[in-house]
Design an enzyme around this catalytic site. Structure first.
Site, PDB file in Angstrom:
ATOM      1  N   ASP A  85      -7.520   5.333  -1.661  1.00  0.00           N
ATOM      2  CA  ASP A  85      -7.131   4.107  -0.977  1.00  0.00           C
ATOM      3  C   ASP A  85      -6.361   3.151  -1.896  1.00  0.00           C
ATOM      4  OD1 ASP A  85      -6.929   1.844   0.586  1.00  0.00           O
ATOM      5  OD2 ASP A  85      -8.967   2.035   1.382  1.00  0.00           O
ATOM      6  N   CYS A  96       0.804  -1.232   0.000  1.00  0.00           N
ATOM      7  CA  CYS A  96       0.000   0.000   0.000  1.00  0.00           C
ATOM      8  C   CYS A  96       0.834   1.277   0.000  1.00  0.00           C
ATOM      9  CB  CYS A  96      -1.011   0.015   1.149  1.00  0.00           C
ATOM     10  SG  CYS A  96      -0.334  -0.454   2.746  1.00  0.00           S
ATOM     11  N   HIS A 129      -5.533   0.149  -1.342  1.00  0.00           N
ATOM     12  CA  HIS A 129      -5.843  -1.256  -1.076  1.00  0.00           C
ATOM     13  C   HIS A 129      -6.832  -1.861  -2.059  1.00  0.00           C
ATOM     14  CE1 HIS A 129      -4.493   0.486   2.786  1.00  0.00           C
ATOM     15  NE2 HIS A 129      -3.842  -0.646   2.882  1.00  0.00           N
TER      16      HIS A 129
END
Lengths: 455, 466
Positions: free
Chosen positions: B423, B299, B425
């Site tokens: 994000d 990440c 992820h």
């Protein structure tokens, strides 16, 4: 499920009327237009008699079929194909034989048709597309019974075998075919990387091929409408069998200077050249399209191919003529030289136009002579239209002043020595089959064409 | 002609014109005037009656230099340029509409693409062709000039005015190209002049600059300085590097990454609060992209890639966005990690992000430390200032997660704050709808953070350069 050939009645008349000496064969060409669904034959011409010097050749082979002069047939085919406007082309051959030779006729036709296709397509500046029909027709006629046997061969497949085809006679096959026409300004600058004839010819061919690609890729309007995708060609003419008026559709061509392989460069392409050749002037072009629901893009393709062919043909003719007159060591000289200009004449009965090319020192009489010889049709001189392309108004002498060429460095030009004798003063021997020419020179012309535009 | 960001249309005309000339002596004094003469001929060509504009994906052809003629009867010189739209077939008529969300912001001006063509039929004379032969030894130069002109206009602008404007733009571009060709020519070596469009702040608007192909931005500093002066642009941030070139709304990005997914979101409506957002363009980098399975460990690497993409697209660097391996190697090179780090699946944090940005991009960053996640809610002022002055994406790492902060909505009075989070992820494909619907790019409240974990933020600083 073979191809269907719709043949004009005038062709039937012609074929029936062919005279053959007993025991001998007659060859000839069939011309017209192919479309994916069907084919149309509008013209038939027998191979002209070849005059040979001295004694006639002794029969080589066992049968008259072996005596067929393949080179002559193919040369005739090439000359005729130069005389056909866009949309029309050589579709095949016919062979008239006495009944006893009918069995072997097919083999002879097969040999001929492959040789002819190979010869005609050499030096062509455009590629066949996937939709182009590559079948050629062979028609065998028995001189006694007048019975015909029609077969086709796929000339792009050397292993192709004869396929049966339909041969149907009809009236006025091409009477309602619209004719596309346009005048195209040509201005092609071709750098020459050497001065020998071989290099000159290769450079010319490369330069013209680049130009031909631009024309092929060009946007085309026919009668004011885009010729794109699958839309039908709208000629605005109702199918009325009573009207004999053939519609003329103006075509407009729009090019771009795009050349895919060059566009990725970050720097200019620079060549050291020993000179350059410019082809500049206006060509008049015509193309016919059948009226059986033709697609607009096929019509566009026909006129574009005519544009490319007419420029290519006259350059070829000019170079062939140069070779015969001056020999290979001279090549092109500096200055401005007129290319043969295009004239049109109607074919009797069907009224379709055919064309020919007139050198500056020729007249309509010469054209009429060639039309008689090559196409076996008598055209009165007054019917030959020479007005579509203007005469180049300057004397065709080597080393004459060059008309202002914008991109050239101004003053210094090397002129080759001015010829004391204008090579065009003497009547140029006909570079193709003609009454005056000996067989030997004609053979030279054949060899020349083979040599210069060889792959 | 209106040059405002509120313009409804951009008419873009592209075409190739071949530049050709023959030089006796490329190093001689004559050659410059020969080259200029060739350009003069090209300018004559574009003002001649033979040029035609064809509107892409339509049957429309326009002859701009014959008192405006078009191939479609209903389009005349008096027509508003917006009328042209009814003739254009869009590639994906239906799906374009379905992807529009009600809350989607204005999608920008409509681009009308046109192509430059030349008519070779309808010639002035009819003299049959001749061969003209020149036997001097010459350098034959051929170069395709990639013409590309763009005009911003409003819907009611007359089509005729647009076309006249485009012809003028072509002329000017040829003149600019001539200048560039002459300036960078060395003997018979010519560089292709390439046009680039830039959307500058008002009143300049959409401008076009011609740069020589193959000459890197670093060598064109002086040219940019002149232009910055001319257009009164700030001298500390790039506007005219090739990477800053205007991205036409209808063009897809060839690399396939999504750009600025956040613009499709509406910021939260907080009373008395102001919006502070990332400036410029970044690409969304996330798990599983580029055939790298970094699910569960990559990440921070992805956040770093997003930041690198920002610096590349604003024109600060020319290097490509680094791969995981390149990032790891950079850390080994600066002595921060052992060589066996390369190829491992070890996590990195803000400090490593700062080190890599410095090593690979020459970019410095500030580090902000927060001892508890709950404290982040109090960092509104710092973050607002950052987005206002630097406007770069912020990498935040803490707990076991790394994210990218793209902006804040913050009220100075009430202290209320929301964070715009990108994000890394996300493991799916580049599907804007999913990414915005499911909140992979979305506005979060202070409760988003692990209230007890400590966080480090890496705030990259813009280099002062043009």
């Amino acid at each position: 499920m073979g191809r269907s050939y719709f043949v004009d009645e005038a062709v039937e008349e012609y074929l029936v009327g062919i005279q053959t000496a007993p025991g001998s064969c007659v060859t000839g060409l069939l011309a017209g237009q192919s479309s994916p669904q069907r084919d149309f034959v509008v013209l038939a011409v027998q191979t002209p008699h070849r005059e040979s010097e001295g004694q006639p050749k002794a029969s080589r082979g066992v049968s008259p079929l072996d005596d067929i002069d393949v080179e002559w047939v193919t040369e005739h085919a090439k000359q005729v194909s130069r005389m056909l406007p866009g949309g029309l082309c050589i579709l095949g051959l016919f062979l008239v034989t006495p009944p006893e030779l009918s069995k072997d006729a097919q083999n002879a036709l097969k040999r001929l048709i492959f040789a002819m296709d190979k010869y005609i397509t050499k030096g062509r500046l455009w590629e066949l597309s996937e939709e182009d029909v590559t079948d050629q027709v062979t028609l065998h006629i028995c001189s006694k019974t007048k019975k015909t046997v029609c077969k086709t061969f796929d000339v792009k497949d050397p292993k192709s075998s004869a396929k049966p085809a339909d041969w149907k006679y009809q009236t006025g096959v091409s009477s309602s075919w619209p004719m596309l026409s346009c005048s195209v300004a040509v201005d092609v600058q071709i750098p020459m990387t050497g001065s020998s004839s071989d290099i000159t010819d290769k450079c010319m061919k490369d330069g013209l091929r680049r130009w031909a690609k631009q024309i092929e890729a060009a946007c085309c309007l026919i009668n004011g409408r885009h010729a794109l995708d699958d839309s039908e060609l709208v000629s605005g003419q109702k199918k009325n069998p009573k009207t004999t008026h053939r519609q003329t559709l103006p075509a407009r061509i729009f090019v771009s200077d795009e050349q895919a392989e060059l566009d990725e460069r970050s720097s200019a392409l620079v060549q050291l050249c020993s000179g350059s050749v410019k082809v500049r002037g206006v060509v008049h072009c015509r193309a016919y399209i059948h009226n059986n629901k033709p697609k607009a893009r096929h019509a566009a393709q026909a006129i574009k191919r005519d544009i490319i062919n007419t420029v290519c043909s006259r350059v070829e003719m000019f170079l062939e003529d140069l070779l015969i007159n001056e020999g290979s060591h001279k090549g092109l000289c500096s200055g401005q030289q007129a290319l043969p200009r295009r004239v049109f004449a109607p074919v009797p009965v069907s009224g379709l136009s055919v064309c020919d090319y007139m050198f500056p020192d020729e007249s309509t009489a010469d054209v009429a002579e060639r039309l008689k010889e090559m196409l076996d049709c008598k055209t009165p001189e007054e019917d030959i239209d020479t007005s579509l392309e203007g005469n180049q108004l300057f004397s065709n002498v080597c080393g004459s002043e060059i008309t202002e060429s914008p991109s050239d460095d101004s003053s210094k030009h090397v002129f080759s020595e001015v010829q004391t004798e204008n090579p065009k003063n003497q009547k140029a021997p006909q570079y193709y089959a003609g009454v005056a020419i000996t067989a030997a020179v004609a053979l030279l012309a054949t060899a020349t064409s083979l040599l210069y535009f060889n792959e | 002609m209106v040059y405002s960001e509120e313009c409804d249309f951009i008419f873009r005309l592209k075409g190739i014109l071949e530049f050709a000339c023959q030089l006796d002596n490329p190093n001689g004094v004559q050659s410059q005037s020969t080259i200029s003469k060739s350009f003069q001929d090209l300018r004559s060509k574009v003002t001649s009656k033979n040029i035609v504009f064809t509107v892409c994906n339509s049957p429309v052809l326009i002859w701009p230099n014959t008192g405006f003629q078009s191939s479609v009867e209903s389009l005349t010189e008096a027509s508003a340029c917006g009328d042209i739209l009814q003739w254009i077939e869009s590639d994906d008529g239906g799906s374009k509409k379905s992807s529009k969300k009600k809350d989607k912001k204005k999608s920008g001006p409509t681009v009308v693409n046109m192509k430059l063509l030349f008519e070779v039929t309808e010639p002035a004379g009819n003299t049959a062709p001749s061969l003209i032969r020149v036997s001097t030894q010459q350098h034959c130069v051929k170069m395709p000039l990639p013409l590309d002109c763009a005009l911003s206009v409003t819907t009611d602008e007359r089509l005729e005015t647009v076309c006249t404007g485009l012809v003028e733009a072509l002329n000017k571009q040829l003149a600019d190209m001539e200048e560039v060709v002459l300036q960078y020519r060395k003997g018979s070596s010519f560089l292709v002049p390439q046009p680039f469009h830039f959307q500058l702040p008002e009143p300049a608007g959409l401008i076009t600059v011609v740069y020589p192909a193959g000459v890197p931005d670093s060598q064109l500093q002086a040219v940019r300085e002149d232009l910055h002066r001319k257009f009164e642009l700030p001298c500390d941030r790039p506007y005219l590097r090739r990477a800053n070139a205007f991205h036409f709304p209808d063009a897809a990005y060839k690399d396939g990454y999504l750009r600025n997914p956040h613009i499709h979101l509406n910021p939260p409506n907080i009373e008395d609060a102001k919006l502070y957002l990332v400036q410029g363009v970044y690409s969304y980098h996330h798990y599983m992209q580029d055939h790298v399975d970094d699910n569960g460990w990559g990440c921070a690497y992805r956040s770093l890639q997003t930041i690198c993409s920002w610096f590349q697209q604003q024109g600060y660097v020319e290097t490509a966005v680094p791969t995981h391996t390149q990032i790891q190697q950079a850390l080994v090179d600066v002595g921060d990690k052992e060589p066996r780090f390369v190829g491992s699946r070890q996590w990195i944090g803000s400090i490593e992000v700062q080190a890599v940005l410095n090593q690979l991009l020459g970019v410095t960053s500030k580090i902000m430390f927060v001892s508890q996640g709950s404290e982040l809610a109090t960092k509104g002022r710092e973050l607002a200032n950052h987005f206002q002055t630097e406007g770069t994406p912020v990498m935040i790492g803490g707990g076991v997660l790394a994210h990218t902060i793209l902006g804040v909505v913050w009220s100075e009075n009430t202290g209320q704050i929301r964070f715009l989070i990108l994000d890394p992820h996300y493991t799916g494909g580049e599907d804007l709808q999913t990414i915005t619907d499911k909140g992979w790019c979305g506005w979060k409240g202070p409760e988003f953070w692990d209230q007890n974990a400590y966080y480090n933020l890496c705030l990259p600083q813009r280099p002062k350069s043009i």
